[in-house]
Design an enzyme around this catalytic site. Structure first.
Site, mmCIF file in Angstrom:
data_model
loop_
_atom_site.group_PDB
_atom_site.id
_atom_site.type_symbol
_atom_site.label_atom_id
_atom_site.label_comp_id
_atom_site.label_asym_id
_atom_site.label_seq_id
_atom_site.Cartn_x
_atom_site.Cartn_y
_atom_site.Cartn_z
ATOM 1 N N PRO A 34 0.557 -19.813 8.245
ATOM 2 C CG PRO A 34 0.458 -21.083 10.205
ATOM 3 C CD PRO A 34 -0.349 -20.712 8.995
ATOM 4 C CD GLU A 59 -4.112 -20.318 10.229
ATOM 5 O OE1 GLU A 59 -4.807 -21.098 10.879
ATOM 6 O OE2 GLU A 59 -3.550 -20.623 9.167
ATOM 7 C CD GLU A 81 -8.967 -20.130 10.149
ATOM 8 O OE1 GLU A 81 -8.438 -21.229 9.869
ATOM 9 O OE2 GLU A 81 -8.676 -19.079 9.566
ATOM 10 C CG ASP A 114 -13.664 -34.774 -3.229
ATOM 11 O OD1 ASP A 114 -13.808 -33.614 -2.796
ATOM 12 O OD2 ASP A 114 -13.418 -35.028 -4.427
HETATM 13 CA CA CA Z 1 -13.185 -31.586 -2.424
#
Ligand code: CA
Length: 660
Positions: free
Chosen positions: A159, A206, A303, A312
């Site tokens: 978007p 999108e 999605e 992470d």
């Molecule tokens: Ca990552």
């Protein structure tokens, strides 16, 4: 249990037979000679019966429901050295592992030309027609259909960004439509000739009000129609799909009307649904259902994804971490990830929808031991979200922020490439796997108090059961509230039912503004002056876009030079003294913006504090400090926003005025 497994096995084998027969039929009808891909029969893995995750069967699930997986990044990851392993710990083609676990569609993004002037890849898998061909062949081999997702751009389209491909930059609309039709036809013909089983094709990704550098509906739909025409020609059995983000009843109705009024020939209206930002599931069902019933289109979620950990793994920050201030309907655990998939599926089925695609459940770390090591691989193979080479095409975003994977904590594979139990959910959703109902974690609590006020800490917190339901349980906190007196933010830990609990305590200065966080759900006492005639500048209720609470002030304009406004208030009965005023903003796509907080005494601006706008969910404050004020004067506090770019948007929240 045994009986159930036999049923699963036989139903899946029957399903495969039907798929194989169907693939055979469609090939006979093909208008052009096609290579034949030998389809390998894929049975569910034996590990299915040992799954420890709780899965409630989805009610009324159609036999032919689409369970898709966007796996666009895979070839670039493999080139970077990533390997995938099945439940027996054996190295295996990841597409086979997906098929074994109930995935029946593979989605792939396609960019026209994601390479710079020296032929170096932009990243994000460098996904072009060749990548789609490779992925399509592997999907077809394991009995899965391909969903081709044309972005009609040289890089990411969403978007906030719908950039025209380099080669089409200077074309007028008619020429661009011809080029788009030819490009779509040629790309699909390549797939068809190779024997790829394409089940659905998206015209744009999108496309909320823009596509391929155009931002008016007649132009967008003209381009979409050119794509649709080519799809009908090459793959007449395939479904033509459109795809939007941010499910919202009035927004989606406007899009569907625009598509109809401009005469687009399409079958499927798809939506992204990320629970962090896209509201609740009742809303998703309602929004999709209205499109299906009022416009006669099939609907699906194109999605979705959910984090199984806050960690992470590749030294490149993730979109979602434990610190993210977003909606969090499930804990970031493998069970939470599965509950999202299961509940989204139920919501789509309840809307009469045809499928759910998970986004990049195979995108994991490239596995290096440092960021520098990974960076080399991202640059060389395009296995990060963007390489520095993308800066030539997209200098403002990719050119500045290029890096690795922002969703490695939302995959169904761990950092070493081993498949995790969660992937079994695609199969288990059909039959259920109702293990013993235990408590998995506790819901975090936030408590906001004003300095000097007496307060107590809650005696219970909500325990989160593995089926997602909540149960109140007594909690013991590790801090005494009597010791917490100074303004500030405190993290208090606790224990409830043997599980850790967390409370964030915010002790605020006395705030002399009215409705400071817009939680009253009305403008007053704020006053808006819309200087530029901005189309959307108003109060909005959306937790995921608020800095705190559920409400904030929103602005957006599709046009250039319309965003210019002030939002201010004038508190009454202030005493003489020195004051500090603070307000917050986040946003993006603003161009050469000018934003500042200001204080005005008796109609004269006495001081301002310039503010930044960078990206979604990056809040920036502006503080005007040391405002000298005499009782009887008029003190006005506010924010001035000027954002000249078309598509500029932002959110304003959390203002405060305190006396020293
Ligand atoms: Ca990552």
């Amino acid at each position: 249990m045994k009986e159930q497994n036999i049923r699963i096995l036989s139903l899946l084998l029957a399903g495969l037979l039907v798929l194989t027969l169907f693939a055979g039929c469609s090939k006979k009808k093909a208008s052009e000679p096609a290579a034949t891909i030998q389809v390998e029969n894929v049975a569910p893995t034996g590990k299915l019966e040992g799954c420890g995750l709780y899965v409630k069967a989805v009610e009324n699930l159609p036999e032919d429901f689409i369970f898709g997986m966007d796996a666009s990044q895979v070839p670039s990851l493999e080139a970077s050295g990533v390997k995938y392993y099945d439940f027996d710990g054996a190295e295996q083609d990841v597409f086979k592992i997906l098929a074994q676990n109930g995935v029946n569609y593979i989605r792939v993004r396609v960019w026209n030309d994601p390479f710079d002037s020296q032929g170096r890849g932009y990243g994000g898998g460098n996904c072009n027609a060749d990548t789609a061909l490779e992925i399509g062949q592997r999907a077809t081999k394991y009995g899965m259909k391909l969903l081709v997702d044309f972005h009609y751009s040289d890089f990411w389209a969403d978007p906030g960004k719908q950039m025209v491909p380099k080669a089409w930059k200077d074309m007028d609309l008619d020429t661009k439509a011809d080029a788009l039709e030819t490009y779509t036809r040629e790309t699909l013909q390549k797939l068809k000739q190779a024997g790829v089983d394409v089940g659905m094709v998206q015209v744009g990704n999108e496309t909320n009000g823009a596509m391929c550098g155009e931002n008016t509906w007649p132009a967008i739909v003209k381009l979409m129609s050119a794509g649709s025409k080519a799809i009908r020609e090459v793959y007449p059995e395939a479904l033509v799909a459109v795809h939007f983000a941010s499910p919202d009843e009035s927004g989606y109705r406007a899009y569907a009307n625009a598509l109809r009024d401009n005469g687009l020939d399409y079958d499927v209206f798809g939506s992204s649904y990320y629970p962090y930002w896209h509201g609740n599931l009742q809303n998703l069902t309602k929004v999709l259902k209205q499109i299906r019933l009022n416009f006669g289109k099939q609907v699906m979620v194109m999605e979705t994804s959910y984090a199984w950990t806050g960690e992470d793994f590749d030294f490149s920050g993730n979109t979602i971490s434990d610190d993210s201030s977003v909606d969090k309907p499930y804990p970031y655990t493998p069970q939470g990830q599965v509950n999202n998939l299961r509940d989204v599926t139920q919501a789509v089925v309840d809307a009469g929808g045809i499928g759910v695609c998970y986004w990049e459940g195979t995108w994991i770390t490239v596995g290096g031991a440092s960021k520098a090591e990974n960076q080399k691989l991202w640059q060389q193979y395009g296995s990060g979200w963007a390489s520095s080479y993308a800066g030539e095409y997209d200098p403002e975003d990719a050119g500045k922020w290029f890096g690795g994977c922002a969703v490695d904590n939302q995959a169904f594979f761990d950092a070493k490439g081993h498949v995790m139990e969660g992937l079994m959910a695609f199969n288990l959703i059909r039959y259920g796997n109702e293990t013993e109902l235990t408590m998995e974690s506790t819901e975090e609590v936030q408590l906001r108090v004003t300095v000097g006020d007496a307060f107590t800490l809650p005696e219970t917190v909500n325990g989160i059961m593995i089926d997602g339901s909540r149960q109140a349980v007594p909690v013991v906190w590790d801090k005494d509230p009597a010791e917490l007196v100074d303004p500030g933010t405190y993290t208090i830990n606790g224990e409830a039912a043997g599980l850790p609990a967390k409370l964030t305590l915010i002790i605020e200065n006395v705030n002399l503004l009215g409705n400071p966080s817009f939680e009253d759900g009305v403008d007053a006492p704020w006053v808006l002056e819309n200087l530029g005639g901005c189309e959307e500048v108003h109060l909005e209720e959306k937790t995921g876009d608020s800095r705190t609470g559920d409400w904030h002030y929103h602005f957006w304009s599709p046009d250039a030079d319309k965003v210019e406004f002030t939002l201010e208030q004038t508190p009454a009965d202030l005493e003489t003294g020195t004051y500090d005023f603070t307000i917050h903003i986040m946003g993006g796509d603003c161009g050469a913006y000018e934003v500042y907080a200001y204080a005005e005494v008796d109609g004269e601006i006495v001081d301002t504090a310039p503010m930044e706008i960078t990206a979604w969910n990056e809040w920036h404050s502006g503080t005007v400090s040391g405002i000298e004020y005499q009782a009887g004067q008029t003190l006005t506090l506010g924010i001035y926003v000027k954002a000249p770019a078309a598509g500029a948007w932002g959110k304003i929240d959390d203002a405060s005025l305190s006396i020293r």
